[in-house]
Design a protein around this motif. Structure first.
Motif, PDB file in Angstrom:
ATOM      1  N   LEU A  29     -53.698  10.098  47.445  1.00  0.00           N
ATOM      2  CA  LEU A  29     -55.030   9.538  47.196  1.00  0.00           C
ATOM      3  C   LEU A  29     -55.229   8.193  47.903  1.00  0.00           C
ATOM      4  CD1 LEU A  29     -55.494  10.433  43.429  1.00  0.00           C
ATOM      5  CD2 LEU A  29     -56.792  11.359  45.360  1.00  0.00           C
ATOM      6  N   GLU A  30     -54.139   7.480  48.176  1.00  0.00           N
ATOM      7  CA  GLU A  30     -54.246   6.188  48.846  1.00  0.00           C
ATOM      8  C   GLU A  30     -54.332   6.307  50.362  1.00  0.00           C
ATOM      9  OE1 GLU A  30     -50.924   3.979  47.327  1.00  0.00           O
ATOM     10  OE2 GLU A  30     -51.864   3.731  45.357  1.00  0.00           O
ATOM     11  N   GLU A  31     -54.134   7.510  50.898  1.00  0.00           N
ATOM     12  CA  GLU A  31     -54.226   7.722  52.344  1.00  0.00           C
ATOM     13  C   GLU A  31     -55.642   7.398  52.825  1.00  0.00           C
ATOM     14  OE1 GLU A  31     -51.973   9.004  54.749  1.00  0.00           O
ATOM     15  OE2 GLU A  31     -50.487   8.523  53.214  1.00  0.00           O
ATOM     16  N   PRO A  32     -55.748   6.778  53.994  1.00  0.00           N
ATOM     17  CA  PRO A  32     -57.092   6.481  54.534  1.00  0.00           C
ATOM     18  C   PRO A  32     -57.845   7.769  54.872  1.00  0.00           C
ATOM     19  CG  PRO A  32     -55.372   5.859  56.098  1.00  0.00           C
ATOM     20  CD  PRO A  32     -54.684   6.324  54.854  1.00  0.00           C
ATOM     21  N   HIS A  33     -59.152   7.701  54.721  1.00  0.00           N
ATOM     22  CA  HIS A  33     -59.995   8.864  54.994  1.00  0.00           C
ATOM     23  C   HIS A  33     -60.533   8.823  56.420  1.00  0.00           C
ATOM     24  CE1 HIS A  33     -60.050  10.527  50.978  1.00  0.00           C
ATOM     25  NE2 HIS A  33     -60.176   9.303  50.503  1.00  0.00           N
ATOM     26  N   SER A  34     -60.926   9.989  56.876  1.00  0.00           N
ATOM     27  CA  SER A  34     -61.500  10.146  58.207  1.00  0.00           C
ATOM     28  C   SER A  34     -62.863   9.469  58.266  1.00  0.00           C
ATOM     29  CB  SER A  34     -61.657  11.642  58.502  1.00  0.00           C
ATOM     30  OG  SER A  34     -62.370  11.836  59.691  1.00  0.00           O
ATOM     31  N   LYS A  35     -63.262   9.089  59.455  1.00  0.00           N
ATOM     32  CA  LYS A  35     -64.592   8.511  59.659  1.00  0.00           C
ATOM     33  C   LYS A  35     -65.654   9.595  59.852  1.00  0.00           C
ATOM     34  CE  LYS A  35     -63.220   4.130  60.172  1.00  0.00           C
ATOM     35  NZ  LYS A  35     -63.296   3.234  59.099  1.00  0.00           N
ATOM     36  N   ASP A  36     -65.220  10.813  60.156  1.00  0.00           N
ATOM     37  CA  ASP A  36     -66.136  11.929  60.372  1.00  0.00           C
ATOM     38  C   ASP A  36     -66.687  12.410  59.024  1.00  0.00           C
ATOM     39  OD1 ASP A  36     -67.165  14.135  62.208  1.00  0.00           O
ATOM     40  OD2 ASP A  36     -66.112  15.281  60.644  1.00  0.00           O
ATOM     41  N   TRP A  37     -68.008  12.573  58.926  1.00  0.00           N
ATOM     42  CA  TRP A  37     -68.651  12.947  57.663  1.00  0.00           C
ATOM     43  C   TRP A  37     -68.166  14.291  57.132  1.00  0.00           C
ATOM     44  CZ3 TRP A  37     -71.172   9.825  54.542  1.00  0.00           C
ATOM     45  CH2 TRP A  37     -71.698   8.640  55.058  1.00  0.00           C
ATOM     46  N   ASP A  38     -68.065  15.275  58.029  1.00  0.00           N
ATOM     47  CA  ASP A  38     -67.614  16.601  57.582  1.00  0.00           C
ATOM     48  C   ASP A  38     -66.182  16.537  57.053  1.00  0.00           C
ATOM     49  OD1 ASP A  38     -70.021  17.803  58.222  1.00  0.00           O
ATOM     50  OD2 ASP A  38     -69.364  18.368  60.241  1.00  0.00           O
ATOM     51  N   ASP A  39     -65.312  15.864  57.796  1.00  0.00           N
ATOM     52  CA  ASP A  39     -63.924  15.726  57.361  1.00  0.00           C
ATOM     53  C   ASP A  39     -63.843  14.918  56.073  1.00  0.00           C
ATOM     54  OD1 ASP A  39     -63.054  17.166  59.533  1.00  0.00           O
ATOM     55  OD2 ASP A  39     -62.455  15.408  60.709  1.00  0.00           O
ATOM     56  N   MET A  40     -64.680  13.905  55.963  1.00  0.00           N
ATOM     57  CA  MET A  40     -64.666  13.059  54.769  1.00  0.00           C
ATOM     58  C   MET A  40     -65.072  13.870  53.533  1.00  0.00           C
ATOM     59  SD  MET A  40     -66.030   9.107  54.456  1.00  0.00           S
ATOM     60  CE  MET A  40     -67.387   9.419  55.504  1.00  0.00           C
ATOM     61  N   ILE A  42     -64.649  17.105  53.051  1.00  0.00           N
ATOM     62  CA  ILE A  42     -63.523  17.985  52.727  1.00  0.00           C
ATOM     63  C   ILE A  42     -62.408  17.185  52.057  1.00  0.00           C
ATOM     64  CG2 ILE A  42     -61.692  19.414  53.731  1.00  0.00           C
ATOM     65  CD1 ILE A  42     -63.816  20.261  55.855  1.00  0.00           C
ATOM     66  N   GLU A  43     -62.138  16.000  52.592  1.00  0.00           N
ATOM     67  CA  GLU A  43     -61.101  15.147  52.001  1.00  0.00           C
ATOM     68  C   GLU A  43     -61.471  14.731  50.581  1.00  0.00           C
ATOM     69  OE1 GLU A  43     -60.766  12.017  54.873  1.00  0.00           O
ATOM     70  OE2 GLU A  43     -59.524  13.208  56.209  1.00  0.00           O
ATOM     71  N   ARG A  44     -62.750  14.451  50.353  1.00  0.00           N
ATOM     72  CA  ARG A  44     -63.194  14.058  49.014  1.00  0.00           C
ATOM     73  C   ARG A  44     -63.005  15.199  48.022  1.00  0.00           C
ATOM     74  NH1 ARG A  44     -62.485  11.079  45.356  1.00  0.00           N
ATOM     75  NH2 ARG A  44     -63.949  11.285  43.677  1.00  0.00           N
ATOM     76  N   GLU A  45     -63.291  16.426  48.447  1.00  0.00           N
ATOM     77  CA  GLU A  45     -63.050  17.579  47.578  1.00  0.00           C
ATOM     78  C   GLU A  45     -61.571  17.687  47.240  1.00  0.00           C
ATOM     79  OE1 GLU A  45     -64.613  21.058  49.464  1.00  0.00           O
ATOM     80  OE2 GLU A  45     -66.684  20.456  49.161  1.00  0.00           O
ATOM     81  N   GLY A  46     -60.725  17.467  48.244  1.00  0.00           N
ATOM     82  CA  GLY A  46     -59.281  17.488  48.007  1.00  0.00           C
ATOM     83  C   GLY A  46     -58.863  16.390  47.046  1.00  0.00           C
ATOM     84  N   ASP A  47     -59.474  15.210  47.191  1.00  0.00           N
ATOM     85  CA  ASP A  47     -59.173  14.101  46.285  1.00  0.00           C
ATOM     86  C   ASP A  47     -59.539  14.449  44.845  1.00  0.00           C
ATOM     87  OD1 ASP A  47     -58.237  12.625  48.403  1.00  0.00           O
ATOM     88  OD2 ASP A  47     -59.941  11.225  48.454  1.00  0.00           O
ATOM     89  N   GLU A  48     -60.663  15.139  44.658  1.00  0.00           N
ATOM     90  CA  GLU A  48     -61.078  15.525  43.311  1.00  0.00           C
ATOM     91  C   GLU A  48     -60.076  16.480  42.677  1.00  0.00           C
ATOM     92  OE1 GLU A  48     -65.071  16.989  43.711  1.00  0.00           O
ATOM     93  OE2 GLU A  48     -65.872  14.987  44.129  1.00  0.00           O
ATOM     94  N   VAL A  49     -59.539  17.391  43.483  1.00  0.00           N
ATOM     95  CA  VAL A  49     -58.511  18.306  42.988  1.00  0.00           C
ATOM     96  C   VAL A  49     -57.260  17.516  42.619  1.00  0.00           C
ATOM     97  CG1 VAL A  49     -56.953  20.188  43.640  1.00  0.00           C
ATOM     98  CG2 VAL A  49     -59.377  20.318  44.237  1.00  0.00           C
ATOM     99  N   LEU A  50     -56.852  16.589  43.493  1.00  0.00           N
ATOM    100  CA  LEU A  50     -55.673  15.770  43.218  1.00  0.00           C
ATOM    101  C   LEU A  50     -55.862  14.917  41.969  1.00  0.00           C
ATOM    102  CD1 LEU A  50     -54.680  14.589  46.806  1.00  0.00           C
ATOM    103  CD2 LEU A  50     -53.434  16.192  45.343  1.00  0.00           C
ATOM    104  N   GLU A  51     -57.056  14.363  41.804  1.00  0.00           N
ATOM    105  CA  GLU A  51     -57.331  13.565  40.604  1.00  0.00           C
ATOM    106  C   GLU A  51     -57.219  14.417  39.350  1.00  0.00           C
ATOM    107  OE1 GLU A  51     -61.145  11.931  41.572  1.00  0.00           O
ATOM    108  OE2 GLU A  51     -60.287  10.369  42.842  1.00  0.00           O
TER     109      GLU A  51
END
Length: 105
Positions: A29-40, A42-51
């Motif tokens: 969860l502390e890993e930096p996120h991508s600057k690309d909106w689409d990638d961001m 997807i990463e946010r969805e992954g973060d929600e699962v991890l949370e």
């Protein structure tokens, strides 16, 4: 090995496993996120699962610590609601359960 040592060893092993898993979730969860909106997105969805996994793990840790306290108190295996013995089969499957089958239903 007496009846108390077996669940204690299982509970401590599971506690160690969860501790490692939660540290991995926190690191991810502390890993930096991508600057690309689409990638961001997807990463946010992954973060929600991890949370969610982290929260579930934290809740299980609380249940395990409570079970370890019941072991120390000498009340492990007694239902905290009705006081009846929790079946060995139930404790084998759910060693951190504070409830007998009837009270859990």
């Amino acid at each position: 090995m007496n009846a108390i040592q077996h669940p204690k060893a299982r509970l401590l092993a599971r506690l160690k496993e969860l501790d490692g898993r939660l540290h991995a979730v926190e690191a991810e969860l502390e890993e930096p996120h991508s600057k690309d909106w689409d990638d961001m997105a997807i990463e946010r969805e992954g973060d929600e699962v991890l949370e969610g996994l982290g929260e579930a793990g934290a809740q299980e840790i609380l249940r395990i610590r409570a079970a370890l306290q019941r072991l120390r108190d000498g009340t492990f295996g007694e239902c905290v609601r009705c006081g009846e013995q929790i079946s060995a089969a139930r404790l084998e499957v759910l060693p951190d359960t504070p409830y007998c089958k009837n009270c859990a239903a």
